[in-house]
Design an enzyme around this catalytic site. Structure first.
Site, PDB file in Angstrom:
ATOM      1  CG  ASP A 113       0.859   2.880  -7.685  1.00  0.00           C
ATOM      2  OD1 ASP A 113       0.827   2.686  -6.450  1.00  0.00           O
ATOM      3  OD2 ASP A 113       1.036   1.574  -8.065  1.00  0.00           O
ATOM      4  CG  HIS A 169       2.005   0.643  -3.995  1.00  0.00           C
ATOM      5  ND1 HIS A 169       1.598   0.351  -5.277  1.00  0.00           N
ATOM      6  CD2 HIS A 169       2.050  -0.889  -3.732  1.00  0.00           C
ATOM      7  CE1 HIS A 169       1.553  -0.759  -5.877  1.00  0.00           C
ATOM      8  NE2 HIS A 169       1.756  -1.700  -4.776  1.00  0.00           N
ATOM      9  CB  SER A 341       1.864  -4.584  -6.509  1.00  0.00           C
ATOM     10  OG  SER A 341       0.490  -4.148  -5.778  1.00  0.00           O
TER      11      SER A 341
END
Length: 404
Positions: A113, A169, A341
């Site tokens: 990520d 994220h 996601s």
């Protein structure tokens, strides 16, 4: 202009066209190579039948368009919760679950990520090297001050701007995995930049590193759209290579998001989720939903759905610029965010949870989820899009309300 390629060297026709060129470098431990060649050279490869040759595509977090954090499905808002005390943190490892075995203990989840941010609710539950951390806004401002004193502020101002755009994220995904399996361990490898974008070759190397480390579940909340036959060949090779390294691992990947101009009745393949060997996850708005989120990609290759709308998870503490021309917004370690996601992270955590609760392998846990375990129902079939189970999602939201 040079273009970076990813090549499947196991295809005999590709080997004939490419030849023995020392500029080709292996990726990870598998059958992928990469190099920089001109656009004309790329067309020569393809004209010669080298279908295993593909551009080194940019993979992104499952977002629509530019990697902003505003507008559906990237709806993120700070929640104004104070960070929990250490006393409030204790239930994460026991009191917040019905069964002490139902925690993911002993399961290692790998996450490829963006970078990581330290967070009190994640302490002791994740592994990341110094290079896998995002810099904070405070660090960026210090860099600008130091650079201005040296008289070379220009480059560091650019670095500060990139830092302000960091999305957090990876931190958000890690928190979601641990909500489902609070005693699991997450090992994060950074392959995407602060805007949530990175080359396939970087994702391959990070995923290979995690497979070698023995992760049970590999979470890929990222990918790319492509209808090029070469993409399918290369992505399938990527999955095969990873399973060759770690046969008992399960790869879980986001189905991707679509924008309002896309027709959901004509699904688009999103890689690597669309590869047969990968567990692909789409989004529904909540646990009671039987329809896909309007922005969720879908297709006959999608295996599961999970809630992915306005989920609560760990986020950065400090300022984040939602748009380049707008002032930064201060966050206090929490946010709500939407996207496939995050449905993917829910499923990765659910696999870890089942593994520890029932003493089964990752593959057995994935099959159990596909058979309807931990499910709140099934999505409605849409033409060529089959009905799939909706995996239940745990949330710290209830705990925050209970202890607030």
């Amino acid at each position: 202009m040079p273009r970076v390629l990813v090549v499947d060297r196991q295809l005999s026709r590709t080997q004939q066209v490419v030849g023995a060129d020392d500029t080709w470098r292996p990726l990870g431990d598998g059958g992928l190579l990469h190099a920089e060649v001109t656009s004309d050279r790329l067309e020569q490869f393809r004209a010669g039948g080298a279908l295993g040759v593909d551009v080194d595509r940019t993979m992104s977090t499952a977002v629509v368009g530019a990697p902003t954090v505003e507008g559906a499905p990237m709806d993120m808002r700070g929640e104004d919760h104070p960070l929990p005390s250490l006393r409030e943190l204790e239930p994460r490892l026991g009191g917040s679950v019905d069964d002490a075995r139902d925690t993911g203990e002993g399961v290692l989840v790998g996450v490829v990520d963006t970078g990581m941010r330290a967070h009190p609710w994640l302490d002791g539950a994740y592994l990341a090297s110094p290079n896998d951390f995002e810099s904070s806004g405070t660090q960026a401002r210090r860099q600008v001050v130091a650079a201005s004193r040296r008289g070379d502020a220009g480059p560091d101002e650019a670095a500060a701007a990139r830092s302000r755009r960091e999305t957090g994220h990876g931190t958000f995904v890690t928190g979601l995995v641990l909500q489902q399996a609070p005693a699991a361990s997450v090992w994060l490898e950074r392959a995407l930049d602060s805007g949530g974008n990175g080359l396939t070759s970087a994702v391959v190397e990070a995923a290979t590193t995690l497979a070698r480390r023995g992760v049970h579940v590999l979470n890929l909340s990222l990918g790319c759209f492509s209808d090029d036959a070469a993409s399918k060949t290369v992505m399938r090779r990527l999955a095969e290579d990873l399973y060759r390294i770690r046969p008992d691992m399960v790869i879980v990947a986001a189905a991707g998001n679509i924008d309002g101009n896309d027709d959901p009745t004509t699904p688009q393949p999103f890689w690597p989720a669309a590869v047969e060997q990968v567990l692909a996850v789409g989004s529904v708005d909540d646990a009671s939903s039987t329809t896909w989120s309007t922005w969720s990609n879908r297709g006959p290759w999608v295996d599961l759905a999970a809630p992915g709308h306005r989920l609560l998870s760990t986020y950065v503490t400090g300022p984040v610029a939602l748009e380049a021309d707008q002032p930064a917004v201060d966050y206090s370690g929490w946010a709500r965010w939407s996207g496939t996601s995050f449905s993917t992270a829910v499923v990765s955590g659910a696999i870890a949870r089942l593994m520890s609760a029932r003493g089964i392998t990752a593959h057995e846990a994935a099959l159990a989820l596909k058979a309807g375990e931990l499910s709140t129902g099934r999505t409605e079939a849409e033409g060529e899009v089959p009905s799939v189970p909706v995996v239940a999602a745990r949330s710290w939201d209830e705990h925050l309300i209970a202890t607030g």
